[in-house]
Design a protein around this motif. Structure first.
Motif, PDB file in Angstrom:
ATOM      1  N   ALA A 155       0.823  -1.203   0.000  1.00 31.71           N
ATOM      2  CA  ALA A 155       0.000   0.000   0.000  1.00 31.71           C
ATOM      3  C   ALA A 155       0.862   1.260   0.000  1.00 31.71           C
ATOM      4  O   ALA A 155       0.553   2.241  -0.694  1.00 31.71           O
ATOM      5  CB  ALA A 155      -0.928  -0.010   1.212  1.00 31.71           C
ATOM      6  N   GLU A 156       1.948   1.244   0.761  1.00 34.07           N
ATOM      7  CA  GLU A 156       2.877   2.377   0.760  1.00 34.07           C
ATOM      8  C   GLU A 156       3.475   2.580  -0.623  1.00 34.07           C
ATOM      9  O   GLU A 156       3.651   3.715  -1.085  1.00 34.07           O
ATOM     10  CB  GLU A 156       3.993   2.146   1.789  1.00 34.07           C
ATOM     11  CG  GLU A 156       3.560   2.268   3.238  1.00 34.07           C
ATOM     12  CD  GLU A 156       3.319   3.713   3.642  1.00 34.07           C
ATOM     13  OE1 GLU A 156       3.594   4.625   2.839  1.00 34.07           O
ATOM     14  OE2 GLU A 156       2.845   3.934   4.776  1.00 34.07           O
ATOM     15  N   LEU A 157       3.806   1.478  -1.288  1.00 33.98           N
ATOM     16  CA  LEU A 157       4.355   1.560  -2.644  1.00 33.98           C
ATOM     17  C   LEU A 157       3.341   2.196  -3.590  1.00 33.98           C
ATOM     18  O   LEU A 157       3.689   3.066  -4.416  1.00 33.98           O
ATOM     19  CB  LEU A 157       4.731   0.158  -3.118  1.00 33.98           C
ATOM     20  CG  LEU A 157       5.471   0.042  -4.448  1.00 33.98           C
ATOM     21  CD1 LEU A 157       6.847   0.695  -4.355  1.00 33.98           C
ATOM     22  CD2 LEU A 157       5.625  -1.429  -4.846  1.00 33.98           C
ATOM     23  N   LEU A 158       2.083   1.794  -3.481  1.00 31.65           N
ATOM     24  CA  LEU A 158       1.038   2.359  -4.329  1.00 31.65           C
ATOM     25  C   LEU A 158       0.808   3.836  -4.012  1.00 31.65           C
ATOM     26  O   LEU A 158       0.654   4.670  -4.915  1.00 31.65           O
ATOM     27  CB  LEU A 158      -0.267   1.580  -4.148  1.00 31.65           C
ATOM     28  CG  LEU A 158      -0.281   0.135  -4.659  1.00 31.65           C
ATOM     29  CD1 LEU A 158      -1.530  -0.593  -4.178  1.00 31.65           C
ATOM     30  CD2 LEU A 158      -0.208   0.105  -6.181  1.00 31.65           C
ATOM     31  N   LEU A 159       0.800   4.164  -2.728  1.00 26.60           N
ATOM     32  CA  LEU A 159       0.574   5.557  -2.317  1.00 26.60           C
ATOM     33  C   LEU A 159       1.714   6.466  -2.769  1.00 26.60           C
ATOM     34  O   LEU A 159       1.506   7.668  -3.016  1.00 26.60           O
ATOM     35  CB  LEU A 159       0.427   5.636  -0.789  1.00 26.60           C
ATOM     36  CG  LEU A 159      -0.868   5.062  -0.215  1.00 26.60           C
ATOM     37  CD1 LEU A 159      -0.755   4.884   1.287  1.00 26.60           C
ATOM     38  CD2 LEU A 159      -2.052   5.959  -0.564  1.00 26.60           C
ATOM     39  N   GLY A 160       2.905   5.905  -2.870  1.00 23.99           N
ATOM     40  CA  GLY A 160       4.051   6.706  -3.304  1.00 23.99           C
ATOM     41  C   GLY A 160       4.216   6.768  -4.811  1.00 23.99           C
ATOM     42  O   GLY A 160       5.120   7.435  -5.310  1.00 23.99           O
ATOM     43  N   GLY A 161       3.353   6.072  -5.542  1.00 21.97           N
ATOM     44  CA  GLY A 161       3.451   6.049  -7.000  1.00 21.97           C
ATOM     45  C   GLY A 161       2.687   7.184  -7.657  1.00 21.97           C
ATOM     46  O   GLY A 161       2.122   8.050  -6.992  1.00 21.97           O
TER      47      GLY A 161
ATOM     48  N   ALA B 124      -5.243  -6.865   3.048  1.00 22.54           N
ATOM     49  CA  ALA B 124      -6.176  -5.742   3.139  1.00 22.54           C
ATOM     50  C   ALA B 124      -6.053  -5.037   4.483  1.00 22.54           C
ATOM     51  O   ALA B 124      -6.059  -3.799   4.555  1.00 22.54           O
ATOM     52  CB  ALA B 124      -7.605  -6.235   2.922  1.00 22.54           C
ATOM     53  N   LEU B 125      -5.931  -5.803   5.561  1.00 19.76           N
ATOM     54  CA  LEU B 125      -5.775  -5.192   6.884  1.00 19.76           C
ATOM     55  C   LEU B 125      -4.478  -4.382   6.962  1.00 19.76           C
ATOM     56  O   LEU B 125      -4.442  -3.299   7.549  1.00 19.76           O
ATOM     57  CB  LEU B 125      -5.791  -6.276   7.964  1.00 19.76           C
ATOM     58  CG  LEU B 125      -7.124  -7.014   8.152  1.00 19.76           C
ATOM     59  CD1 LEU B 125      -6.970  -8.143   9.156  1.00 19.76           C
ATOM     60  CD2 LEU B 125      -8.222  -6.054   8.590  1.00 19.76           C
ATOM     61  N   GLY B 126      -3.418  -4.901   6.358  1.00 24.17           N
ATOM     62  CA  GLY B 126      -2.164  -4.153   6.305  1.00 24.17           C
ATOM     63  C   GLY B 126      -2.296  -2.879   5.493  1.00 24.17           C
ATOM     64  O   GLY B 126      -1.739  -1.827   5.850  1.00 24.17           O
ATOM     65  N   ALA B 127      -3.052  -2.955   4.382  1.00 29.27           N
ATOM     66  CA  ALA B 127      -3.263  -1.779   3.536  1.00 29.27           C
ATOM     67  C   ALA B 127      -4.047  -0.703   4.280  1.00 29.27           C
ATOM     68  O   ALA B 127      -3.725   0.498   4.197  1.00 29.27           O
ATOM     69  CB  ALA B 127      -3.999  -2.188   2.260  1.00 29.27           C
ATOM     70  N   ILE B 128      -5.075  -1.111   5.015  1.00 32.99           N
ATOM     71  CA  ILE B 128      -5.867  -0.148   5.793  1.00 32.99           C
ATOM     72  C   ILE B 128      -4.995   0.522   6.849  1.00 32.99           C
ATOM     73  O   ILE B 128      -5.108   1.732   7.099  1.00 32.99           O
ATOM     74  CB  ILE B 128      -7.079  -0.852   6.434  1.00 32.99           C
ATOM     75  CG1 ILE B 128      -8.081  -1.271   5.350  1.00 32.99           C
ATOM     76  CG2 ILE B 128      -7.754   0.056   7.463  1.00 32.99           C
ATOM     77  CD1 ILE B 128      -9.232  -2.114   5.860  1.00 32.99           C
TER      78      ILE B 128
ATOM     79  N   ALA C   3      -1.764   1.042   6.591  1.00 33.15           N
ATOM     80  CA  ALA C   3      -0.890   1.980   5.876  1.00 33.15           C
ATOM     81  C   ALA C   3      -1.631   3.268   5.550  1.00 33.15           C
ATOM     82  O   ALA C   3      -1.057   4.369   5.650  1.00 33.15           O
ATOM     83  CB  ALA C   3      -0.368   1.332   4.593  1.00 33.15           C
ATOM     84  N   LEU C   4      -2.905   3.165   5.182  1.00 34.50           N
ATOM     85  CA  LEU C   4      -3.700   4.364   4.908  1.00 34.50           C
ATOM     86  C   LEU C   4      -3.798   5.226   6.161  1.00 34.50           C
ATOM     87  O   LEU C   4      -3.631   6.447   6.102  1.00 34.50           O
ATOM     88  CB  LEU C   4      -5.101   3.964   4.431  1.00 34.50           C
ATOM     89  CG  LEU C   4      -5.203   3.254   3.081  1.00 34.50           C
ATOM     90  CD1 LEU C   4      -6.637   2.771   2.840  1.00 34.50           C
ATOM     91  CD2 LEU C   4      -4.772   4.187   1.948  1.00 34.50           C
ATOM     92  N   GLY C   5      -4.051   4.575   7.289  1.00 37.84           N
ATOM     93  CA  GLY C   5      -4.161   5.316   8.541  1.00 37.84           C
ATOM     94  C   GLY C   5      -2.886   6.039   8.909  1.00 37.84           C
ATOM     95  O   GLY C   5      -2.920   7.158   9.442  1.00 37.84           O
ATOM     96  N   ARG C   6      -1.742   5.413   8.643  1.00 37.78           N
ATOM     97  CA  ARG C   6      -0.457   6.050   8.947  1.00 37.78           C
ATOM     98  C   ARG C   6      -0.211   7.269   8.068  1.00 37.78           C
ATOM     99  O   ARG C   6       0.610   8.122   8.413  1.00 37.78           O
ATOM    100  CB  ARG C   6       0.672   5.038   8.769  1.00 37.78           C
ATOM    101  CG  ARG C   6       0.586   3.866   9.736  1.00 37.78           C
ATOM    102  CD  ARG C   6       1.754   2.913   9.585  1.00 37.78           C
ATOM    103  NE  ARG C   6       1.601   1.740  10.442  1.00 37.78           N
ATOM    104  CZ  ARG C   6       2.588   0.918  10.773  1.00 37.78           C
ATOM    105  NH1 ARG C   6       3.810   1.147  10.305  1.00 37.78           N
ATOM    106  NH2 ARG C   6       2.361  -0.125  11.541  1.00 37.78           N
TER     107      ARG C   6
END
Length: 342
Positions: free
Chosen positions: A234-240, A255-259, A261-264
């Motif tokens: 998710a961090e990789l996608l957010l940084g793209g 999915a839980l890890g992605a959520i 990452a969004l919160g962070r």
């Protein structure tokens, strides 16, 4: 020291032949007898403290009555449910499983596979299979029946019982599309597994059929099915450079890890980004906002794969299906909402 109770002892106690006692105590042959005889023999056996001598029986029948089970991650509740499904079949047939955890490490998998062969298992239920797997050749040489569960080995004759990965991803993409999402990212599972490859292929196919021309940057591949890889992807996608409004993940833990990452990043699900999973592991309905996901037949996969393996172990000439695909269903919860304008 008391002598072990034998079949002859039970025969004398119940006044039946030794062969009748043997049939009554074997789940596979007790149907040949009346229920009254079976109850009488089993009651006497329990009262007298009879214990089966599997070692002696194995020497006589050349069968150990032990099956091996390879799990990729014993902490993953999906695999725990598969084990329970398999045990519901093995136990009534008199089989005891040896369960080993591979940590999704291919070298550890091969080593533990060989350990199971050395222990003389009658068959192997492989839940840790990879798309390309040298173990199939080893199993052929050892003449040990093998069935894969949840995953399959490509270009192999080894039977498998799997869930409908492609349909599950299609359901998630369609649901996101129906909610208004047109820029959808995907956290893919490991390409070394059939589930990772099939779900990623299904994502590309489903988005293409809906007319969504997504760039390669819309997909991030995890190396494992766990929360830490979900966060990393998710961090990789957010940084793209691809601005997305939703993430379809290849499993619930991703999915839980992605959520997380969004919160962070100060983003919320589903207000800022919608997220979907796959598998429907326990307690997802209790974790806010409630994960929209694909419900698979975890117990059913274990049960059916065990039934196939028993058929192969007890009837070497039996014909079994190469691939059994179980249906999936869409579970809609609170992690999907209409997208914000970008």
């Amino acid at each position: 020291m008391n002598k072990p109770v034998t079949l002859k002892d039970i025969a004398r106690e119940t006044e039946v032949d030794v062969s009748t006692v043997s049939r009554a105590l074997d789940p596979r042959t007790r149907t040949m007898l009346t229920s009254e005889v079976v109850d009488r023999v089993c009651t006497a056996a329990r009262r007298m403290g009879y214990r089966k001598n599997h070692i002696a029986r194995g020497l006589r029948t050349r069968r150990s009555m032990i099956v091996g089970m390879l799990l990729p991650d014993i902490t993953n509740t999906v695999f725990a449910a598969i084990v329970r499904g398999a045990e519901s079949v093995f136990e009534p047939h008199g089989y005891a499983p040896i369960i080993v955890n591979t940590d999704d490490d291919p070298r550890r998998e091969d080593a533990l596979f060989n350990v199971l062969l050395e222990r003389g298992v009658d068959g192997i239920l492989d839940v840790a299979a990879r798309r390309e797997n040298s173990r199939s050749k080893a199993a052929g040489y050892a003449d040990v029946p093998i069935v894969t569960a949840n995953r399959e080995i490509e270009k192999s004759s080894i039977p498998s019982v799997v869930n409908d990965d492609a349909e599950g991803i299609r359901l998630m993409v369609q649901h996101l599309h129906d909610c208004g999402h047109r820029r959808i990212a995907h956290v893919a599972g490991p390409a070394t597994t059939s589930t990772g490859r099939k779900r990623a292929s299904a994502f590309r196919r489903a988005t293409g059929e809906l007319g969504l021309a997504l760039p390669g940057a819309a997909v991030a591949e995890a190396s494992r099915y766990d929360e830490s890889e979900g966060r990393r992807c998710a961090e990789l996608l957010l940084g793209g450079r691809f601005a997305f409004t939703a993430i379809a993940c290849a499993n619930d833990r991703l999915a839980l890890g992605a959520i997380d990452a969004l919160g962070r990043r100060g983003l919320t699900c589903p207000e800022d980004v919608s997220v979907t999973g796959f598998n429907d592991i326990p307690f997802l309905n209790l974790v806010p906002p409630g994960l929209t996901t694909v419900r698979v037949q975890q117990f059913g996969v274990g049960r059916l794969s065990a039934e196939l393996l028993i058929k192969m172990m007890t009837d070497p000439g039996a014909t079994v299906p190469r691939t059994t695909i179980l249906p999936v269903t869409s579970i809609e919860r609170g992690s999907v909402a209409a997208p914000k304008p970008i």
